[in-house]
Write an enzyme that holds these catalytic residues in place. Sequence first.
Site, PDB file in Angstrom:
ATOM      1  N   ASP A   1      44.145  63.535  37.307  1.00  0.00           N
ATOM      2  CA  ASP A   1      44.316  62.266  38.007  1.00  0.00           C
ATOM      3  C   ASP A   1      45.158  62.430  39.273  1.00  0.00           C
ATOM      4  O   ASP A   1      45.723  63.503  39.521  1.00  0.00           O
ATOM      5  CB  ASP A   1      44.957  61.218  37.079  1.00  0.00           C
ATOM      6  CG  ASP A   1      46.202  61.739  36.360  1.00  0.00           C
ATOM      7  OD1 ASP A   1      46.707  62.804  36.734  1.00  0.00           O
ATOM      8  OD2 ASP A   1      46.663  61.071  35.425  1.00  0.00           O
TER       9      ASP A   1
ATOM     10  N   ASN B   1      52.659  54.497  26.176  1.00  0.00           N
ATOM     11  CA  ASN B   1      51.708  53.516  25.626  1.00  0.00           C
ATOM     12  C   ASN B   1      50.413  54.182  25.143  1.00  0.00           C
ATOM     13  O   ASN B   1      49.444  53.503  24.833  1.00  0.00           O
ATOM     14  CB  ASN B   1      51.395  52.424  26.667  1.00  0.00           C
ATOM     15  CG  ASN B   1      50.726  52.988  27.912  1.00  0.00           C
ATOM     16  OD1 ASN B   1      50.428  54.178  27.981  1.00  0.00           O
ATOM     17  ND2 ASN B   1      50.490  52.141  28.892  1.00  0.00           N
TER      18      ASN B   1
ATOM     19  N   HIS C   1      48.491  56.303  26.901  1.00  0.00           N
ATOM     20  CA  HIS C   1      47.467  56.602  27.902  1.00  0.00           C
ATOM     21  C   HIS C   1      47.304  58.113  28.076  1.00  0.00           C
ATOM     22  O   HIS C   1      48.249  58.878  27.866  1.00  0.00           O
ATOM     23  CB  HIS C   1      47.747  55.904  29.241  1.00  0.00           C
ATOM     24  CG  HIS C   1      48.846  56.465  30.086  1.00  0.00           C
ATOM     25  ND1 HIS C   1      49.949  55.742  30.445  1.00  0.00           N
ATOM     26  CD2 HIS C   1      48.997  57.673  30.678  1.00  0.00           C
ATOM     27  CE1 HIS C   1      50.722  56.473  31.225  1.00  0.00           C
ATOM     28  NE2 HIS C   1      50.180  57.657  31.376  1.00  0.00           N
TER      29      HIS C   1
ATOM     30  N   GLU D   1      44.482  53.724  30.739  1.00  0.00           N
ATOM     31  CA  GLU D   1      45.485  52.841  30.148  1.00  0.00           C
ATOM     32  C   GLU D   1      44.867  52.033  28.994  1.00  0.00           C
ATOM     33  O   GLU D   1      43.642  51.839  28.960  1.00  0.00           O
ATOM     34  CB  GLU D   1      45.976  51.858  31.226  1.00  0.00           C
ATOM     35  CG  GLU D   1      46.703  52.527  32.389  1.00  0.00           C
ATOM     36  CD  GLU D   1      48.171  52.759  32.099  1.00  0.00           C
ATOM     37  OE1 GLU D   1      48.540  53.003  30.936  1.00  0.00           O
ATOM     38  OE2 GLU D   1      48.972  52.683  33.060  1.00  0.00           O
TER      39      GLU D   1
END
Length: 240
Positions: free
Chosen positions: A67, A136, A138, A143
Amino acid sequence: MKIIRCKDYDEMSAIAGKLMVDQVKQKPDSILGLATGSTPIGMYKKMIEAYQNGEVSFKDVHTFNLDEYYKIEKTNDQSYYYFMNENLFSHIDIDKNNIDIPNGQADDYQAECERYEKAMADSAGIDIQVLGVGVNGHIGFNEPEENLYEKTHLTALTQSTIEANSRFFASIDLVPTSALTMGMGSIMKAKKILVLISGKSKHDVVTKILGDRMTTQTPVTLLKGHQDVTVIIDDEAYNG
Ligand code: GLP
């Protein structure tokens, strides 16, 4: 999933570094899927050490990164382009033409996502994809959502990710709010996946990985559907 428990960050990095070096020794033209974040830095140090000791050469290796922030200049010291050069590429003998990272300064993000996905599809396929994980759950910048994307795409970062990543920026207002990321399908196509998890803040995520559910609300749990995943977890992440 194969779970490897280890004492701490250093042990995790040593195990992961050895797995990566062994991969390249066995297949010198390996295609490596690489990740950023603080978690893999120790692993990259081990790979650099192995290169400096003459144990391994990266000259025939190709890489794809997960990414990149969007938009961000390559020269920005918070870009993942900059990070990879600082933490790995400038210290090893990789051919710079063999490195591919989503271009965070492309004007046409759709064309860039298509280019990136095609570059991966036209390659022989990622042999091993390294992943850190967000607090979280991801992976890359996929996400938690009801629906996740298959391919490389532009995504908005959640507030919790912006806050978590703000520690690297001078102020939270400077954290980009979007990113280009491989999709879940792009990640799942890798032949092998190596997930690194260290520190107390990742304990909730570890609990979900060790549980029996797969949910797009914790994207890393979808890796349970892949047949060759190794997860290295240190004691702080395991015990909370
Ligand atoms: C970022 C990256 C992820 C990374 C995550 C966790 O959001 N896009 O690839 O896994 O941060 O970072 P850290 O390893 O610093 O906890």
